[in-house]
Write an enzyme that holds these catalytic residues in place. Sequence first.
Site, short mmCIF file in Angstrom:
data_model
loop_
_atom_site.label_atom_id
_atom_site.label_comp_id
_atom_site.label_asym_id
_atom_site.label_seq_id
_atom_site.Cartn_x
_atom_site.Cartn_y
_atom_site.Cartn_z
N THR A 134 0.83 -1.51 0.19
CA THR A 134 0.41 -0.19 -0.35
C THR A 134 1.13 1.38 -0.12
O THR A 134 2.04 1.11 0.17
CB THR A 134 -1.27 0.18 1.08
OG1 THR A 134 -1.30 1.45 1.50
CG2 THR A 134 0.19 -0.46 2.74
N ASP A 135 0.14 1.99 -0.70
CA ASP A 135 0.58 3.70 -0.35
C ASP A 135 0.94 4.15 1.04
O ASP A 135 1.57 5.11 1.17
CB ASP A 135 0.18 4.80 -1.53
CG ASP A 135 -1.04 4.79 -1.48
OD1 ASP A 135 -1.65 4.27 -0.11
OD2 ASP A 135 -1.52 6.04 -1.64
N GLU A 136 0.11 3.51 1.85
CA GLU A 136 0.39 3.99 3.10
C GLU A 136 1.59 3.78 4.22
O GLU A 136 1.98 4.25 5.29
CB GLU A 136 -0.86 3.23 4.06
CG GLU A 136 -2.07 3.47 3.44
CD GLU A 136 -3.50 3.72 4.06
OE1 GLU A 136 -3.74 3.42 5.07
OE2 GLU A 136 -4.27 3.58 3.23
N TYR A 160 -1.34 -0.47 11.23
CA TYR A 160 -1.62 -1.23 9.82
C TYR A 160 -0.38 -1.40 8.86
O TYR A 160 0.04 -1.69 8.45
CB TYR A 160 -3.54 -0.72 8.88
CG TYR A 160 -2.89 -0.82 7.63
CD1 TYR A 160 -3.36 -2.26 7.37
CD2 TYR A 160 -3.31 -0.13 6.66
CE1 TYR A 160 -3.39 -2.58 5.51
CE2 TYR A 160 -3.48 -0.03 5.35
CZ TYR A 160 -2.99 -1.43 4.81
OH TYR A 160 -3.32 -1.91 3.83
N LYS A 164 2.25 -3.48 7.08
CA LYS A 164 2.77 -3.02 5.72
C LYS A 164 3.94 -3.23 5.22
O LYS A 164 4.80 -3.67 4.81
CB LYS A 164 1.43 -3.13 4.88
CG LYS A 164 0.10 -3.45 4.53
CD LYS A 164 0.03 -4.70 4.25
CE LYS A 164 0.09 -4.64 3.04
NZ LYS A 164 -0.27 -5.86 2.51
#
Length: 364
Positions: A134-136, A160, A164
């Site tokens: 994810t870009d997060e 989260y 990741k």
Amino acid sequence: MDNLLVTGGAGFIGSNFTRYWLKNRPQDRVVVLDALTYAGNLASLSAVQENKKYRFVHGNICDQSLVESLIRTENINKIIHFAAESHVDRSILGPDAFIETNVIGTHVLLKVAKKIWLDEKSIGARHRFHHVSTDEVYGSLGAEDPPFTENTPYRPNSPYAASKAASDHLVRAYHHTYGLPTTISNCSNNYGPYQFPEKLIPLVLLNILHEKALPVYGEGKNIRDWLYVEDHCRGIEVVLDKGMVGETYNIGGKNEWENIKIVKLLCRLMDEKRQETNFNVQKKNSERLIAFVKDRPGHDFRYAIDAVKIENQLGFKPEETFETGIRKTIAWYLENSAWWRNIMDGSYQEWIALQYKNSYVSIK
Ligand code: NAD
Ligand code: TYD
């Protein structure tokens, strides 16, 4: 011909990917491994259940002996790793499952792939471990900051995102240290059919249908970069086909929206749809349902993806515009009430109750 292990294939993106792959690559075999957590749903795979090239295995990616025996018996040469705990709000209320699945689970898959593919050399060629991320992991952008590139330093903010990020690092390390043939894709927010209605877009659509409040965190000024789920699947396909081993590719649609603008757009499109279909016509002006609620703790302000690398090096561009993608999504939710009605009982209601209990969403 490839034998794919798709982890998390009963979830939102994994099920879209499984259907996409079986349709477009009929020569390949797809084995889905999924623990069927609250987010996993076999109904999302009903379209492929009769396909002879597909098999579903109910199990946990943390179960090393299961993963090992599956890779051996199915002769798996590609692992496409979607399985994860994926909802930021849940990670704030209970991070443990995120560490277990996203970090430990990813490590189990890496260990087994290395053992079977590299140490024992027992399964043919064309190996690939593709990690869906994810870009997060890159953290939060200010309004004027340039979008995230593959070289943006990692600064994950939620449990989260941190889990990741940890898994991304493990994947990189297994390539760097052992030569495991890995690729990673970091994608922006997805939307589309089969998304669990705890995430913004399906939540708002279904709450409009049920005449329930539309909870907008804070002032609704946070920005996300939205991509139609099938474009994400296509992006992963391109990375599998043409991506360089050891590399990371950002996938995104140059489609940034403030949350409040998305919510208002969904209200407008749903009101139009009501007129077209003569459904609940008297209940127009869905915007009246908007409720500004307490903000998410540590809420990242903005995500935006710079997708120049995958475009220039691999020739990938999304096909769907937001206009077409969002209309397809609305049509899908309206036509597939059986899918979401099943979900909206049981564990979904427990989650909503838990949010209220924590006065995290302070509306009734
Ligand atoms: P999802 O929550 O809809 O699905 C996750 C799936 O993984 C579920 O079917 C669940 O049952 C399964 N699962 C969870 N724990 C498991 C375990 N221990 N063993 C086996 N299966 C397990 O998630 P999603 O939105 O489809 O996201 C898929 C992947 O894409 C995730 O890795 C996520 O980080 C990444 N991603 C998601 C988005 C997005 O906008 N949804 C954007 C970028 C990246
Ligand atoms: P979400 O779909 O949870 O994705 P992520 O947090 O991974 O980006 O949320 C998208 C944005 O919408 C995010 O800024 C939080 C916000 N949001 C709301 O305002 N209300 C809601 O009920 C939800 C679920 C999200």
